[in-house]
Design a protein around this motif. Structure first.
Motif, PDB file in Angstrom:
ATOM      1  N   SER A  33       3.721   5.545   9.961  1.00 13.14           N
ATOM      2  CA  SER A  33       4.777   5.675   8.947  1.00 13.14           C
ATOM      3  C   SER A  33       5.633   6.927   9.143  1.00 13.14           C
ATOM      4  N   ILE A  83      -3.831  -7.250   5.253  1.00 15.39           N
ATOM      5  CA  ILE A  83      -4.883  -6.440   5.868  1.00 15.39           C
ATOM      6  C   ILE A  83      -6.265  -6.792   5.297  1.00 15.39           C
ATOM      7  N   ASN A 106       1.225   3.637   2.210  1.00 14.92           N
ATOM      8  CA  ASN A 106       1.943   3.826   3.479  1.00 14.92           C
ATOM      9  C   ASN A 106       3.030   2.768   3.669  1.00 14.92           C
ATOM     10  N   LYS A 137       6.237   3.646   1.506  1.00 17.78           N
ATOM     11  CA  LYS A 137       7.122   4.708   2.028  1.00 17.78           C
ATOM     12  C   LYS A 137       8.315   4.100   2.755  1.00 17.78           C
ATOM     13  N   PRO A 180       2.183   0.560   8.105  1.00 18.43           N
ATOM     14  CA  PRO A 180       3.348  -0.263   8.427  1.00 18.43           C
ATOM     15  C   PRO A 180       3.761  -0.108   9.888  1.00 18.43           C
ATOM     16  N   THR A 229       0.854  -1.196   0.000  1.00 14.40           N
ATOM     17  CA  THR A 229       0.000   0.000   0.000  1.00 14.40           C
ATOM     18  C   THR A 229       0.891   1.248   0.000  1.00 14.40           C
ATOM     19  N   GLN A 277      -3.949  -7.627  10.605  1.00  9.60           N
ATOM     20  CA  GLN A 277      -3.536  -6.466  11.405  1.00  9.60           C
ATOM     21  C   GLN A 277      -4.118  -6.518  12.818  1.00  9.60           C
ATOM     22  N   PHE A 278      -5.037  -7.462  13.041  1.00  7.17           N
ATOM     23  CA  PHE A 278      -5.626  -7.606  14.377  1.00  7.17           C
ATOM     24  C   PHE A 278      -4.985  -8.738  15.173  1.00  7.17           C
ATOM     25  N   ASN A 283      -3.661  -1.082  14.861  1.00 12.17           N
ATOM     26  CA  ASN A 283      -3.991  -2.097  13.845  1.00 12.17           C
ATOM     27  C   ASN A 283      -3.938  -1.575  12.410  1.00 12.17           C
ATOM     28  N   ARG A 284      -2.827  -0.902  12.121  1.00 15.25           N
ATOM     29  CA  ARG A 284      -2.569  -0.443  10.756  1.00 15.25           C
ATOM     30  C   ARG A 284      -1.105  -0.760  10.422  1.00 15.25           C
ATOM     31  N   MET A 332       1.297  13.494   5.958  1.00 10.88           N
ATOM     32  CA  MET A 332       0.611  12.634   6.930  1.00 10.88           C
ATOM     33  C   MET A 332      -0.810  13.128   7.217  1.00 10.88           C
TER      34      MET A 332
HETATM   35  N1  LIG Z   1      -1.366   7.044   9.704  1.00  9.41           N
HETATM   36  C1  LIG Z   1      -1.016   5.667   9.444  1.00  9.41           C
HETATM   37  C2  LIG Z   1      -2.001   5.098   8.440  1.00  9.41           C
HETATM   38  C3  LIG Z   1      -1.721   3.638   8.165  1.00  9.41           C
HETATM   39  C4  LIG Z   1      -2.826   3.011   7.356  1.00  9.41           C
HETATM   40  O1  LIG Z   1      -3.911   3.579   7.131  1.00  9.41           O
HETATM   41  N2  LIG Z   1      -2.551   1.783   6.883  1.00  9.41           N
HETATM   42  C5  LIG Z   1      -3.533   1.055   6.131  1.00  9.41           C
HETATM   43  C6  LIG Z   1      -2.926   0.544   4.839  1.00  9.41           C
HETATM   44  S1  LIG Z   1      -2.258   1.883   3.867  1.00  9.41           S
HETATM   45  C7  LIG Z   1      -3.992  -0.141   6.952  1.00  9.41           C
HETATM   46  O2  LIG Z   1      -3.196  -0.759   7.628  1.00  9.41           O
HETATM   47  N3  LIG Z   1      -5.284  -0.474   6.905  1.00  9.41           N
HETATM   48  C8  LIG Z   1      -5.788  -1.589   7.631  1.00  9.41           C
HETATM   49  C9  LIG Z   1      -7.163  -1.343   8.149  1.00  9.41           C
HETATM   50  O3  LIG Z   1      -7.760  -0.319   7.794  1.00  9.41           O
HETATM   51  O4  LIG Z   1      -7.644  -2.145   8.940  1.00  9.41           O
HETATM   52  C10 LIG Z   1       0.411   5.601   8.906  1.00  9.41           C
HETATM   53  O5  LIG Z   1       0.790   6.494   8.153  1.00  9.41           O
HETATM   54  O6  LIG Z   1       1.140   4.637   9.244  1.00  9.41           O
END
Ligand SMILES: N[C@@H](CCC(=O)N[C@@H](CS)C(=O)NCC(=O)O)C(=O)O
Length: 208
Positions: free
Chosen positions: A72, A34, A12, A15, A54, A10, A39-40, A51-52, A105
């Motif tokens: 990130s 994901i 993020n 990066k 990276p 993805t 992620q959980f 739960n996101r 961000m």
């Molecule tokens: N602010 C966070 C955003 C991370 C984010 O939104 N990651 C998404 C993928 S790009 C994710 O893990 N989504 C899983 C979900 O929504 O459950 C960062 O920059 O690390």
């Protein structure tokens, strides 16, 4: 011991693979699907409580002790400070990097992310409303970037972690329906960044 990069394919996630390649840090990829809810998993939540992806696990953290880092932007700052690369030490240079990193961000990530979401909404009225709102804001942000890049080669002057952050999202410009021909300075920057061998490796490495 290599840094563990817990991630997925993805914006993020990209990066961080780009930053690790650019910094020449050894790392191993730990895919977190994901789409399947990985992620959980408690093992992931233990160091990435939002739960996101990276997130990273650095076995050789401060004081030689392991450290986990999520978000990130925080990861990019951590890696830059660890290596002394892509984040100037002088306050003026650091402030410029932080401005554009925070701009990404808080805006040029969440807004195109909403375009990606509303493109998948089935209800016609909801989709139209969301796309109108977030496409307009996304294009405004690309306009801001274009005016900045008319003045400087990279967002904060020299290549920095801010470029890696913004590039992760610019990589998906077609998905959020932005034609880079409308933003010629962004296009020039995008092509310059993508031509960097380490950046190219960061986009080529398998993350899923
Ligand atoms: N602010 C966070 C955003 C991370 C984010 O939104 N990651 C998404 C993928 S790009 C994710 O893990 N989504 C899983 C979900 O929504 O459950 C960062 O920059 O690390």
């Amino acid at each position: 011991m290599p840094i563990e990069l817990w991630t997925w394919n993805t914006p993020n996630g990209r990066k961080i693979s780009v930053a690790l390649e650019e910094m020449g840090l050894p790392y191993s990829v730990r895919p977190v699907n994901i789409g399947k809810g990985e992620q959980f998993d408690p093992a992931f939540l233990a160091f990435s409580p939002n739960n996101r992806i990276p997130a990273i696990l650095d076995p050789d953290g401060p004081g030689g002790q392991p450290i986990g880092v999520f978000e990130s932007g925080a990861i990019l700052i951590y890696l830059a400070r660890k290596t002394g690369l892509f984040l100037p030490a002088d306050p003026r240079g650091e402030a410029a990097v932080m401005e554009w990193l925070m701009w990404q961000m808080g805006g040029c990530g969440p807004m195109p992310g909403q375009v990606h979401h509303f493109l998948t909404v089935e209800n016609e009225a909801d989709r139209r409303y969301g796309l109108e709102r977030y496409t307009k804001e996304t294009r405004r942000l690309y306009g801001v970037a274009d005016r900045r890049l008319a003045q400087v080669e990279f967002f904060a002057g020299d290549v920095s972690i801010a470029d890696f952050a913004i590039l992760g999202w610019a990589w998906r410009h077609e998905r959020h329906q932005v034609d880079l021909a409308d933003f010629p300075h962004v296009k020039r920057w995008y092509e310059t960044m993508m031509a960097r061998p380490a950046t190219a490796r960061g986009f080529a490495v398998a993350l899923s």
